[in-house]
Design an enzyme around this catalytic site. Structure first.
Site, PDB file in Angstrom:
ATOM      1  CG  HIS A   1      -1.637   0.898   1.434  1.00 18.74           C
ATOM      2  ND1 HIS A   1      -1.815   2.315   1.756  1.00 18.74           N
ATOM      3  CD2 HIS A   1      -3.252   1.012   1.269  1.00 18.74           C
ATOM      4  CE1 HIS A   1      -2.836   2.829   1.852  1.00 18.74           C
ATOM      5  NE2 HIS A   1      -3.862   1.919   1.379  1.00 18.74           N
TER       6      HIS A   1
ATOM      7  CG  ASP B   1       0.541  -2.491   6.099  1.00 17.23           C
ATOM      8  OD1 ASP B   1      -0.609  -2.643   6.795  1.00 17.23           O
ATOM      9  OD2 ASP B   1       0.622  -1.752   4.878  1.00 17.23           O
TER      10      ASP B   1
ATOM     11  CD  GLN C   1      -6.900  -4.533   4.175  1.00 12.36           C
ATOM     12  OE1 GLN C   1      -8.126  -4.996   4.576  1.00 12.36           O
ATOM     13  NE2 GLN C   1      -7.158  -3.028   3.902  1.00 12.36           N
TER      14      GLN C   1
ATOM     15  CE  LYS D   1      -7.594   0.104   6.381  1.00 14.75           C
ATOM     16  NZ  LYS D   1      -7.988   0.571   4.939  1.00 14.75           N
TER      17      LYS D   1
ATOM     18  CB  CYS E   1      -3.471   3.418  -1.530  1.00 13.98           C
ATOM     19  SG  CYS E   1      -4.688   4.453  -1.261  1.00 13.98           S
TER      20      CYS E   1
HETATM   21  C1  LIG Z   1      -2.513  -2.813   3.407  1.00 13.56           C
HETATM   22  C2  LIG Z   1      -2.850  -1.444   4.056  1.00 13.56           C
HETATM   23  N1  LIG Z   1      -1.817  -0.672   4.649  1.00 13.56           N
HETATM   24  C3  LIG Z   1      -2.037   0.560   5.041  1.00 13.56           C
HETATM   25  C4  LIG Z   1      -3.390   1.148   4.819  1.00 13.56           C
HETATM   26  C5  LIG Z   1      -3.431   2.609   5.635  1.00 13.56           C
HETATM   27  O1  LIG Z   1      -4.326   2.296   6.612  1.00 13.56           O
HETATM   28  P1  LIG Z   1      -4.889   3.726   7.334  1.00 13.56           P
HETATM   29  O2  LIG Z   1      -5.435   4.575   6.055  1.00 13.56           O
HETATM   30  O3  LIG Z   1      -6.008   3.193   8.184  1.00 13.56           O
HETATM   31  O4  LIG Z   1      -3.629   4.336   8.005  1.00 13.56           O
HETATM   32  C6  LIG Z   1      -4.268   0.303   4.415  1.00 13.56           C
HETATM   33  C7  LIG Z   1      -5.671   0.971   4.272  1.00 13.56           C
HETATM   34  O5  LIG Z   1      -6.419   0.897   3.289  1.00 13.56           O
HETATM   35  C8  LIG Z   1      -4.214  -1.059   3.728  1.00 13.56           C
HETATM   36  O6  LIG Z   1      -5.206  -1.610   3.177  1.00 13.56           O
END
Ligand SMILES: Cc1ncc(COP(=O)(O)O)c(C=O)c1O
Length: 416
Positions: A133, A210, A213, A236, A374
């Site tokens: 992401h 990270d 998900q 999430k 993203c």
């Molecule tokens: C795999 C992954 N990493 C990071 C993020 C970023 O999360 P946040 O916007 O809650 O900081 C997301 C959000 O869609 C994501 O799907």
């Protein structure tokens, strides 16, 4: 601080009962019952979370860590009680290793920003993967820009799986950091992070995961994974937006400099010299999102009522049904067909733009995401502008999958 025992499930999974606990699911969109399949973007919130946040603002609101008065002490207690909750949820060894953040993005920025101040040197390599992401790309690019480090990328194959051999070959004496996504938000791929962490550690390289998900769909145990950092967002996992956790091993959190300065993160301040608070407070400058953290605790309490294996079984059925029915329509390209997948189905309809399809699907009350999610480098690799993404949560049903498939069929007819 003491280790906290993991929670045991207290209820049987019953999807209709679960649905009744999420008020927004009874909404109608364009005069049809809402089918909410955008859970990878954000999940809906159960009543217990809504009520907990409401109760906090109605009767407990005060700033934390700062007052001797009763209300402040109660607020501090409620806020700090979420640390052991998150410790148990993530399987951390100590509540001190739980840093409250704004979310996953913020958590990654804390580590990358802090590491930019003395950890990275010119020529160091930061190893990411092709399915990250943007939140797990750009903070490292900023760190690289600031320090002269370089970003390297582990390739992804056509099915959306990491090339683990290439990963092992990329690990080398210059590698100073590995940052990998646990579950891809675009592909649903579950990466073999346990092995990847062990590979990096065999060369003394720390690993950030990270977990944005991953946490809503399966058990996570950071001690078992042995990752150095694990990042997640409350929204999430049925909690409020603007809140999340950075788990960091105490030895790392103690070693790294603060990322932001301000109130609460200090021990003593003078114009000559400031000393910092103990972890985790060293990384929590300023008034935090108190209601958000308390709401996150309520969300984790809610999810912990279930046996996560029941949730996984249910979501697996939804993914298998959606995949089979969409493929049966013909003229569909699935993006992300890894052996190990979680609750995401990304796809394209031949000859149609995902935005157009998503807009028509919305007319049938079905909410799916369209776009690059993203993950632009991944879209570039597949040479596509984006995908349609249906992402599931514990409250979705097989009937909703049928509504999605029917809406896709109708959208194609309408747009062709
Ligand atoms: C795999 C992954 N990493 C990071 C993020 C970023 O999360 P946040 O916007 O809650 O900081 C997301 C959000 O869609 C994501 O799907």
């Amino acid at each position: 601080m003491q280790p906290v025992a993991p929670r045991l499930a207290t209820r049987t999974f019953d999807v209709e009962q679960v649905r009744s606990e999420f008020p927004v699911l009874s909404r109608r969109i364009h005069d049809l019952p809402l089918v909410y399949l955008d859970n990878a973007a954000t999940t809906q919130k159960p009543l217990t979370v809504l009520e907990r946040i409401d109760a906090y603002y109605r009767s407990e609101n005060a700033n934390v860590h700062r007052g001797v008065h009763t209300l402040s002490q109660e607020a501090t207690e409620a806020y700090e009680s979420v640390r052991p909750t998150m410790q148990a949820f993530l399987g951390a060894g100590s509540a001190q290793e739980i840093v409250f953040t704004k979310g996953t993005t913020d958590a990654i920025n804390v580590v990358a920003g802090s590491m930019s101040r003395g950890y990275f040197r010119k020529g160091d390599e930061i190893l990411l993967t092709g399915m990250e992401h943007h939140s797990n790309i750009v903070p490292w690019q900023l760190a690289a820009e600031a320090t002269g480090a370089v970003v390297k990328v582990v390739p992804v194959d056509d099915r959306g799986q990491l090339d683990v051999e290439a990963y092992q070959a990329l690990l080398g004496p210059k590698t100073r950091m590995v940052a990998i996504v646990h579950v891809s938000n675009t592909l649903g791929t579950i990466n073999p992070i346990r092995q990847m962490i062990a590979d990096a550690h065999s060369m003394g390289i720390p690993v950030l995961v990270d977990g944005a998900q991953a946490v809503a769909h399966g058990p996570v145990n950071v001690q078992d994974l042995d990752c150095d950092f694990y990042c997640m967002s409350a929204h999430k996992v049925f909690g409020p937006t603007g809140t999340g956790v950075l788990y960091g091993k105490a030895e790392w959190l103690n070693q790294l400099p603060p990322y932001q300065g301000g109130g609460d993160m200090i021990s003593a301040v003078s114009f000559e010299r400031t000393t910092y608070n103990e972890i985790p407070h060293k990384f929590e400058a300023g008034t935090p999102n108190i209601a958000g953290v308390i709401g996150m605790g309520a969300a984790i309490d809610y999810l912990s009522e279930f046996d996560i294996a029941d949730v996984q079984r249910h979501e697996h059925q939804l993914v298998a049904h959606a995949t089979g029915e969409l493929e049966a329509l013909g003229g569909i390209r699935l993006i992300g067909t890894a052996d190990q997948k979680t609750a995401v189905v990304s796809f394209l309809l031949d000859g149609l733009h995902p935005y157009d399809v998503a807009s028509v699907i919305d007319r049938f009350g079905v909410a799916v995401r369209s776009g690059h999610h993203c993950t632009q480098p991944l879209m570039d690799q597949y040479r596509i502008p984006g995908t349609l993404r249906a992402s599931f949560a514990l409250y979705n049903t097989l009937d909703e999958v049928d509504r999605l498939v029917d809406a896709v069929r109708r959208a194609r007819k309408f747009l062709s």
